[in-house]
Motif scaffolding. Structure first.
Motif, mmCIF file in Angstrom:
data_model
loop_
_atom_site.group_PDB
_atom_site.id
_atom_site.type_symbol
_atom_site.label_atom_id
_atom_site.label_comp_id
_atom_site.label_asym_id
_atom_site.label_seq_id
_atom_site.Cartn_x
_atom_site.Cartn_y
_atom_site.Cartn_z
ATOM 1 N N ASN A 1 -6.228 1.877 2.408
ATOM 2 C CA ASN A 1 -5.122 0.932 2.639
ATOM 3 C C ASN A 1 -4.813 0.827 4.128
ATOM 4 O O ASN A 1 -3.651 0.891 4.554
ATOM 5 C CB ASN A 1 -3.867 1.362 1.873
ATOM 6 N N LEU A 2 -5.876 0.660 4.910
ATOM 7 C CA LEU A 2 -5.751 0.549 6.365
ATOM 8 C C LEU A 2 -5.884 -0.892 6.848
ATOM 9 O O LEU A 2 -6.002 -1.131 8.041
ATOM 10 C CB LEU A 2 -6.831 1.401 7.048
ATOM 11 N N LEU A 3 -5.887 -1.840 5.925
ATOM 12 C CA LEU A 3 -6.014 -3.242 6.314
ATOM 13 C C LEU A 3 -4.758 -3.700 7.044
ATOM 14 O O LEU A 3 -3.646 -3.390 6.645
ATOM 15 C CB LEU A 3 -6.230 -4.118 5.074
ATOM 16 N N SER A 4 -4.963 -4.426 8.110
ATOM 17 C CA SER A 4 -3.826 -4.990 8.843
ATOM 18 C C SER A 4 -3.890 -6.510 8.779
ATOM 19 O O SER A 4 -4.957 -7.092 8.576
ATOM 20 C CB SER A 4 -3.835 -4.513 10.298
ATOM 21 N N ARG A 5 -2.780 -7.129 8.937
ATOM 22 C CA ARG A 5 -2.731 -8.592 8.886
ATOM 23 C C ARG A 5 -3.666 -9.200 9.915
ATOM 24 O O ARG A 5 -3.796 -8.667 11.010
ATOM 25 C CB ARG A 5 -1.297 -9.066 9.132
ATOM 26 N N PRO A 6 -4.351 -10.278 9.534
ATOM 27 C CA PRO A 6 -4.129 -11.134 8.365
ATOM 28 C C PRO A 6 -4.808 -10.668 7.071
ATOM 29 O O PRO A 6 -4.779 -11.366 6.073
ATOM 30 C CB PRO A 6 -4.716 -12.477 8.805
ATOM 31 N N GLY A 7 -5.452 -9.479 7.062
ATOM 32 C CA GLY A 7 -6.083 -8.998 5.844
ATOM 33 C C GLY A 7 -5.082 -8.355 4.905
ATOM 34 O O GLY A 7 -4.113 -7.742 5.339
ATOM 35 N N TYR A 8 -5.298 -8.508 3.603
ATOM 36 C CA TYR A 8 -4.409 -7.892 2.622
ATOM 37 C C TYR A 8 -5.127 -7.748 1.281
ATOM 38 O O TYR A 8 -6.079 -8.476 0.977
ATOM 39 C CB TYR A 8 -3.133 -8.715 2.439
ATOM 40 N N ILE A 9 -4.681 -6.765 0.493
ATOM 41 C CA ILE A 9 -5.220 -6.572 -0.860
ATOM 42 C C ILE A 9 -4.513 -7.554 -1.780
ATOM 43 O O ILE A 9 -3.290 -7.478 -1.973
ATOM 44 C CB ILE A 9 -5.013 -5.123 -1.330
ATOM 45 N N ASP A 10 -5.265 -8.478 -2.343
ATOM 46 C CA ASP A 10 -4.692 -9.533 -3.171
ATOM 47 C C ASP A 10 -4.455 -9.053 -4.600
ATOM 48 O O ASP A 10 -3.438 -9.377 -5.209
ATOM 49 C CB ASP A 10 -5.612 -10.757 -3.173
ATOM 50 N N GLN A 11 -5.417 -8.269 -5.116
ATOM 51 C CA GLN A 11 -5.251 -7.740 -6.465
ATOM 52 C C GLN A 11 -6.210 -6.565 -6.668
ATOM 53 O O GLN A 11 -7.096 -6.319 -5.855
ATOM 54 C CB GLN A 11 -5.534 -8.809 -7.522
ATOM 55 N N GLY A 12 -5.994 -5.851 -7.775
ATOM 56 C CA GLY A 12 -6.863 -4.732 -8.111
ATOM 57 C C GLY A 12 -6.192 -3.381 -7.949
ATOM 58 O O GLY A 12 -5.059 -3.282 -7.459
ATOM 59 N N GLU A 13 -6.895 -2.342 -8.377
ATOM 60 C CA GLU A 13 -6.403 -0.965 -8.314
ATOM 61 C C GLU A 13 -7.362 -0.091 -7.528
ATOM 62 O O GLU A 13 -8.576 -0.287 -7.586
ATOM 63 C CB GLU A 13 -6.258 -0.370 -9.718
#
Length: 331
Positions: free
Chosen positions: A55-67
């Motif tokens: 969970n190191l993604l920074s904007r503009p990247g993001y987790i849209d869905q999933g586990e």
């Protein structure tokens, strides 16, 4: 229960004109002590997968869905405080360039001691002793002297060994190694990979190795995921994929290896290039570069199916499997 279980993970980037998809519903598991390889060309989504797992993604990247279920906890839903506690402690990451990973204005000892004190209750003296022990584990010469040196005073291979030592400081359950030998000389690469393998085996640490080098994957991992344009297009035991690749893309990667070409001949390459995030074609993303593509491939996205020891997302493999079944029935 798997140590890490990723289910339908989708990562997007918010850009002008609407979000683009970097990871398209990928799913996989990693068991305790297992070594998993993730391979593919640049732009396939390998490194994004590694960053998403922590969970190191920074904007503009993001987790849209999933586990992302790690040791029973959903990383996607963790609070910032819980994430800080998990990172480096239970799950660690080795990045491509050690000079980017290490702080240039702090000594090696300061960085290792700070890492320990952030996660464990102990004195600075105890932390320094543990740091010294870890440097010995990664075969750093004169470890006492290295603790008081700065990153720029060390060679590239030594810096990467120190990064590995820092990753192992808190005895994590999972290490994600993102192209850990990219910035190193060829002669040093084999030593670093051998060291990483030895440490993971001796400490029963799970490993996710992200690389473009199928030769390294064949020596280091037990299972492999082959990625293309944000999707897992083939997965299974590493030996099965290397010896009998099913997807045309995997076959192309293996045929492109130098040892697959006679001396003096041109290297075999896959025609075309990996599509950009905003240019992923409809249907099978690999169809513009595939010699077997037909209208079905261009119109529909193939579903992942099991074929013997591997899972493949390809209509051509599906057709060949169906033909083989008909021949066996006729016989």
């Amino acid at each position: 229960m798997a140590l890490l279980s990723v289910k339908d993970l989708t990562v997007k980037f918010a850009v002008r004109g609407g979000p683009v998809t970097a990871l398209d519903g990928i799913s996989f598991d990693v068991d305790k002590g297992e070594r998993l390889g993730i391979v593919g060309e640049s732009g396939a989504g390998k490194s994004i997968t590694g960053f998403a797992l922590m969970n190191l993604l920074s904007r503009p990247g993001y987790i849209d869905q999933g586990e992302i279920l790690f040791d029973g906890d959903d990383v996607v839903k963790m609070s910032p405080r819980a994430l800080r506690t998990m990172r480096g402690d239970r799950m660690a990451m080795i990045f491509q360039d050690p000079m980017v990973t290490l702080n240039p204005v702090l000594t090696i000892g300061q960085q290792m001691v700070e890492t320990l004190l952030a996660h464990r209750k102990m004195s600075k003296r105890e932390a320094r002793q543990i740091a010294l022990l870890k440097l010995r584990e990664v075969y750093i010469p004169s470890p006492e002297a290295r603790l008081d040196q700065y990153p720029h005073e060390l060679s590239g291979g030594m810096r990467q060994r120190i990064v590995i030592a820092i990753a192992l400081l808190l005895e994590p359950k999972l290490i994600i190694a993102d192209e850990p030998t990219t910035a190193l000389d060829v002669t040093i690469q084999a030593d670093i990979m051998e060291l990483l393998l030895e440490l993971c085996q001796s400490n029963q640490v799970s490993l996710i190795l992200i690389t473009h080098d199928l030769g390294v994957v064949s020596q280091m991992t037990e299972r492999t995921l082959v990625m293309y344009a944000g999707r897992i297009i083939e997965s299974g035991r590493t030996r099965s994929i290397i010896n009998d690749p099913q997807h045309p893309y995997t076959q192309g990667l293996i045929n492109a290896l130098p040892q697959q070409t006679e001396p003096g001949e041109r290297l075999k390459q896959i025609p075309g290039t990996m599509p950009g995030l905003a240019q992923v074609p409809q249907g099978c993303a690999f169809h513009p570069r595939c010699a077997f593509a037909d209208d079905h491939c261009r119109a529909q996205k193939p579903v992942t199916r099991h074929y013997g020891p591997v899972s493949v997302a390809c209509f051509e493999v599906e057709r060949l499997s169906a033909d083989q079944s008909l021949k066996e029935e006729d016989a």
